[in-house]
Enzyme design. Structure first.
Site, PDB file in Angstrom:
ATOM      1  N   ASP A 188       0.865  -1.181   0.000  1.00 38.99           N
ATOM      2  CA  ASP A 188       0.000   0.000   0.000  1.00 38.99           C
ATOM      3  C   ASP A 188       0.900   1.229   0.000  1.00 38.99           C
ATOM      4  O   ASP A 188       1.577   1.516   0.988  1.00 38.99           O
ATOM      5  CB  ASP A 188      -0.903  -0.011   1.228  1.00 38.99           C
ATOM      6  CG  ASP A 188      -1.924   1.126   1.211  1.00 38.99           C
ATOM      7  OD1 ASP A 188      -1.784   2.054   0.376  1.00 38.99           O
ATOM      8  OD2 ASP A 188      -2.852   1.104   2.041  1.00 38.99           O
ATOM      9  N   ASP A 228      10.330   1.861   1.890  1.00 39.50           N
ATOM     10  CA  ASP A 228      11.215   0.879   2.517  1.00 39.50           C
ATOM     11  C   ASP A 228      10.872  -0.532   2.042  1.00 39.50           C
ATOM     12  O   ASP A 228      11.759  -1.347   1.747  1.00 39.50           O
ATOM     13  CB  ASP A 228      11.097   0.947   4.039  1.00 39.50           C
ATOM     14  CG  ASP A 228      11.671   2.230   4.607  1.00 39.50           C
ATOM     15  OD1 ASP A 228      12.517   2.855   3.947  1.00 39.50           O
ATOM     16  OD2 ASP A 228      11.263   2.609   5.728  1.00 39.50           O
ATOM     17  N   ASN A 276       3.620   4.962 -10.885  1.00 38.98           N
ATOM     18  CA  ASN A 276       2.390   5.153 -11.639  1.00 38.98           C
ATOM     19  C   ASN A 276       1.146   5.254 -10.752  1.00 38.98           C
ATOM     20  O   ASN A 276       0.120   5.753 -11.188  1.00 38.98           O
ATOM     21  CB  ASN A 276       2.232   3.981 -12.626  1.00 38.98           C
ATOM     22  CG  ASN A 276       0.907   3.983 -13.324  1.00 38.98           C
ATOM     23  OD1 ASN A 276       0.664   4.794 -14.199  1.00 38.98           O
ATOM     24  ND2 ASN A 276       0.032   3.065 -12.936  1.00 38.98           N
ATOM     25  N   TYR A 303      -5.533  16.249  -4.703  1.00 36.27           N
ATOM     26  CA  TYR A 303      -4.941  15.513  -5.824  1.00 36.27           C
ATOM     27  C   TYR A 303      -4.154  16.444  -6.743  1.00 36.27           C
ATOM     28  O   TYR A 303      -2.988  16.175  -7.070  1.00 36.27           O
ATOM     29  CB  TYR A 303      -6.044  14.806  -6.609  1.00 36.27           C
ATOM     30  CG  TYR A 303      -5.559  14.087  -7.845  1.00 36.27           C
ATOM     31  CD1 TYR A 303      -4.891  12.874  -7.735  1.00 36.27           C
ATOM     32  CD2 TYR A 303      -5.781  14.610  -9.111  1.00 36.27           C
ATOM     33  CE1 TYR A 303      -4.442  12.198  -8.868  1.00 36.27           C
ATOM     34  CE2 TYR A 303      -5.347  13.938 -10.248  1.00 36.27           C
ATOM     35  CZ  TYR A 303      -4.678  12.741 -10.120  1.00 36.27           C
ATOM     36  OH  TYR A 303      -4.233  12.083 -11.241  1.00 36.27           O
ATOM     37  N   LYS A 350      -0.039  16.463  -7.415  1.00 34.32           N
ATOM     38  CA  LYS A 350       0.536  16.287  -8.738  1.00 34.32           C
ATOM     39  C   LYS A 350       1.381  17.501  -9.146  1.00 34.32           C
ATOM     40  O   LYS A 350       2.342  17.361  -9.910  1.00 34.32           O
ATOM     41  CB  LYS A 350      -0.560  16.017  -9.760  1.00 34.32           C
ATOM     42  CG  LYS A 350      -1.217  14.642  -9.591  1.00 34.32           C
ATOM     43  CD  LYS A 350      -0.193  13.513  -9.694  1.00 34.32           C
ATOM     44  CE  LYS A 350      -0.821  12.144  -9.614  1.00 34.32           C
ATOM     45  NZ  LYS A 350       0.180  11.043  -9.715  1.00 34.32           N
TER      46      LYS A 350
END
Length: 263
Positions: free
Chosen positions: A64, A72, A89, A155, A159
């Site tokens: 996740d 890590d 992505n 969002y 970005k």
């Protein structure tokens, strides 16, 4: 591409849509692959397909990317493998709400996935690339990076960070033979996009790009950096406001001016 960036490519968000398209095209180029996403089943299915069709090795990991230790865990999964191409992505907005209408925990998870995990993964994987003198990093972004939009405040902000961060990373790593590309997507026909439109009660757009076409354009422009706007030539302004060529020239100019001041 394998000679320039190989032998291993890591694709985060590989279980479907654009990520799966990247994986298929890289496997066809002969890359061995490290595939990461939250859902293990689709990853295993994709890995089996790629191994069968192209004879490449595939390592999968259910991670996740919204968790603080995601980078890590990505590094642990890669182990001692030489990752020469990193494609980040994952990062769609799965909430579909205005900022105050969504729980803060949702926005914190989105920002962790799109900002902190991106930054941490780049720090982890770009270090050995710089030492080897070759490699590539692709940050898959969105046209939302060019301005705040209602309904996707967190969002679009995340970005925008990725865009500017990627541009700076491009100019820092270019002298070491490491390519960095922000692949800026428009509307793309992915399962995540379809699910979001359905949840919001909106019809799915008819002008969406195919994931396969998006992935092909990104890989073809990988060495050009630092920005590739989907559907636009390098010198086209279009929806971006400034062309990729204009942004590149500006970054080079600023870097040269800063170098002169330091000297």
């Amino acid at each position: 591409m394998r000679e320039r960036y190989g032998p291993w490519a890591l694709v985060a968000g590989a279980s479907e849509g654009t990520g799966a398209a990247f994986a298929r095209q890289l496997a066809a180029e002969g890359f061995d692959l490290i595939l990461i996403a939250r859902r293990e089943g689709p990853l295993e299915e994709l890995a089996g397909e790629l191994t069968h069709d192209h004879g490449v090795a595939c390592v999968t990991g259910s991670i996740d990317l919204a968790l603080p230790d995601a980078a890590d865990r990505m590094a642990e999964l890669a182990g001692g493998r030489e990752v020469g191409l990193l494609i980040l992505n994952a990062g769609a907005d799965s909430v579909g709400a205005r900022f105050l209408d969504g729980g803060l925990e949702n926005w914190e998870a989105l920002v962790t996935r799109n900002v902190m995990t991106v930054m941490r993964a780049c720090h982890r994987f770009a270090q050995p690339m710089r030492e080897r003198g070759r490699g590539g990093i692709m940050l898959v972004g969105s046209g939302a990076c060019y301005g705040g939009l209602p309904g996707i405040a967190a969002y679009s902000g995340s970005k925008a960070f990725d865009l500017v961060f990627g541009e700076a990373l491009w100019v820092e790593l270019k002298p070491y033979g490491v390519d960095v590309l922000n692949l800026i997507l428009g509307r793309t026909d992915t399962p995540a996009h379809r699910e979001l439109m359905e949840r919001m009660g909106r019809p799915f757009p008819t002008d969406c790009a195919a994931p396969e076409d998006v992935a092909a354009m990104g890989l073809a422009r990988m060495a050009q950096g630092p920005v590739c706007n989907w559907g636009l030539a390098d010198e086209d302004v279009g929806y971006a406001g400034t062309s990729a060529a204009m942004r590149r020239a500006r970054i080079v100019q600023i870097a040269a001016a800063m170098a002169g001041q330091e000297a």
